[in-house]
Design an enzyme around this catalytic site. Structure first.
Site, PDB file in Angstrom:
ATOM      1  N   HIS A 213       3.173  -1.374   3.364  1.00 40.82           N
ATOM      2  CA  HIS A 213       4.412  -1.250   3.237  1.00 40.82           C
ATOM      3  C   HIS A 213       4.741   0.368   3.316  1.00 40.82           C
ATOM      4  CE1 HIS A 213       5.584  -4.764   0.830  1.00 40.82           C
ATOM      5  NE2 HIS A 213       4.923  -5.163   1.601  1.00 40.82           N
ATOM      6  N   SER A 217       5.636  -3.592   8.845  1.00 43.21           N
ATOM      7  CA  SER A 217       4.776  -4.434   9.629  1.00 43.21           C
ATOM      8  C   SER A 217       4.937  -4.219  10.987  1.00 43.21           C
ATOM      9  CB  SER A 217       5.182  -5.787   9.505  1.00 43.21           C
ATOM     10  OG  SER A 217       5.044  -6.280   8.085  1.00 43.21           O
ATOM     11  N   LYS A 241       9.663 -18.883   6.060  1.00 41.93           N
ATOM     12  CA  LYS A 241       8.547 -18.999   7.340  1.00 41.93           C
ATOM     13  C   LYS A 241       7.361 -19.253   6.533  1.00 41.93           C
ATOM     14  CE  LYS A 241       8.711 -17.233  11.827  1.00 41.93           C
ATOM     15  NZ  LYS A 241       9.087 -16.337  12.659  1.00 41.93           N
ATOM     16  N   ASP A 242       7.126 -18.417   5.318  1.00 42.57           N
ATOM     17  CA  ASP A 242       5.779 -18.327   4.881  1.00 42.57           C
ATOM     18  C   ASP A 242       5.302 -19.872   4.302  1.00 42.57           C
ATOM     19  OD1 ASP A 242       4.941 -16.020   5.978  1.00 42.57           O
ATOM     20  OD2 ASP A 242       5.228 -14.738   4.040  1.00 42.57           O
ATOM     21  N   GLU A 285     -23.935 -20.025   7.676  1.00 37.88           N
ATOM     22  CA  GLU A 285     -22.752 -20.815   7.941  1.00 37.88           C
ATOM     23  C   GLU A 285     -22.166 -20.407   9.035  1.00 37.88           C
ATOM     24  OE1 GLU A 285     -20.903 -22.815   4.467  1.00 37.88           O
ATOM     25  OE2 GLU A 285     -22.379 -22.993   5.959  1.00 37.88           O
TER      26      GLU A 285
END
Length: 417
Positions: A213, A217, A241-242, A285
């Site tokens: 912030h 972005s 959108k998220d 893994e």
């Protein structure tokens, strides 16, 4: 009398004295966000949601787990068979680790593709790599807790790597084990650290968000916003959108949990740990496999350990290796080509990490490892000197307006016909 910001009087009363809701409203609702972000920007929020899921399920599972070598395996079986919905909690936690890494790896490759590690976001990138490192440590310790065959031997092999360190290696391994072999003290230490480290990750995530912030972005074009004309409020545009991205993510996650919960695990971990029986093929893994392939590609033990950790370290210094001022690969044709080669190279390393360390697999591992370090240490510093680049648009809105203008001309031409 202070001016009220919120309809709820209780919220206003708290906000006047604490400022919490004003802060959240600015950072999560009014926060100006570039208007051209695509769905690859969803993966940051998905990683945060997955982290919350992992913490909640982990806390509940810890209530029923016994961190003792004589009871750990049986306590996991009891969770699966006797605890109400214990099977669901464990499968969510177990598969959540894999999905957490899937989301994080996509998030990292998105940053590589669009140059999100470049100035002034270097610290944002470094904090992200630190989160990845903490995730790896947490996941490794969590994998040991079921105390199955692969848990025990994975812990033995990986912790033994530190013995390659000159002078202090043996002491470090003894300290990690809490004794002279992987035993009860090791399990207790790993359980404690596995419980604590997710909260450390939360702290680093908060710093990651503060750094995000600070300068805002990045965006697919990779240029800075020019003002309000290039931004939109985070809510409702990107919250919607998220939420859509979260719905798609949860669909795949639920499919994994309910239909193939053990697909990304190893069957040997359903066998109780036995120090006297070594598995035919010890593998970590899947999310560790590229680094495991790098480790085995170097014939010298110390060299392999340095190469494996070097593969992470090189990400920390990436902002200073790539000196090209243009961020997005959309305007760097050569970089885009080499990016996809790097992506394929990492997939190949993951495959080779799961294969036996013999024959052609060793040769391919060395070639793939060599290219990985060549890409970051040699190619990226040299690329700006001879790379042809495309001209950047004036603002992030220019391509949108140009496309809409072109579309209107096409429509007008069709109407004339």
């Amino acid at each position: 009398m202070a001016k009220t910001k919120f309809k709820n009087p209780i919220v206003n009363w708290i906000d006047y004295r604490l400022g919490l809701f004003s802060f959240l409203n600015h950072e999560l609702t009014e926060y100006p966000t570039p208007k051209n972000l695509n769905y690859f920007w969803n993966f940051g929020s998905l990683a945060g949601i997955t982290l919350v899921i992992m913490i909640i399920t982990g806390i509940v599972l810890s209530m029923h787990y016994t961190a003792h070598i004589d009871y750990a395996f049986d306590s996991v079986e009891r969770i699966m068979r006797d605890v109400n919905h214990g099977w669901l909690l464990r499968y969510i936690h177990m598969n959540g680790a894999s999905f957490f890494f899937i989301v994080t790896y996509i998030h990292i490759f998105r940053g590589l593709y669009y140059g999100s590690y470049k100035a002034p976001r270097e610290l944002l990138w470094i904090l992200g790599v630190l989160i990845l490192l903490l995730m790896m440590a947490t996941a490794f310790m969590g994998y040991v807790l079921p105390w199955g065959q692969m848990s025990f031997w994975g812990a033995t092999v990986i912790t033994n790597l530190f013995s390659a360190l000159p002078l202090i290696g043996e002491s470090v391994v003894t300290w990690l084990w809490g004794g002279f072999s992987v035993d009860n003290a090791t399990l207790n230490r790993f359980f404690s650290l596995h419980f604590v480290l997710p909260f450390v990750i939360v702290g680093v995530v908060i710093l990651h968000l503060i750094a995000l912030h600070k300068f805002g972005s990045n965006n697919p074009i990779g240029i800075d916003v020019k003002g309000k004309q290039d931004t939109i409020p985070f809510h409702p545009y990107y919250t919607i959108k998220d939420l859509f991205g979260l719905g798609v993510f949860l669909t795949f996650f639920a499919a994994a949990v309910f239909f193939f919960p053990n697909f990304m695990g190893h069957p040997d971990n359903y066998i109780p740990a036995n120090p006297l029986v070594t598995p035919a093929h010890i593998v970590p893994e899947w999310y560790f496999l590229p680094f495991y392939a790098i480790l085995r590609a170097v014939p010298d033990k110390l060299g392999g350990v340095l190469a494996m950790f070097g593969a992470i370290v090189v990400l920390f210094i990436l902002p200073w290796l790539d000196r090209q001022p243009i961020r997005s690969s959309n305007f760097r044709p050569l970089y885009k080509m080499f990016f996809w080669i790097l992506f394929a190279d990492c997939i190949l390393l993951g495959y080779l990490g799961a294969m036996p360390a013999e024959g052609i697999y060793v040769v391919l591992s060395r070639i793939a490892t060599g290219y990985y370090f060549f890409h970051f240490l040699i190619l990226l510093p040299l690329l700006p000197k001879f790379e042809p680049t495309r001209a950047l648009p004036v603002s992030i809105g220019s391509p949108i307006f140009e496309r809409s203008s072109y579309a209107s001309h096409v429509m007008a031409a069709r109407e004339k016909k």
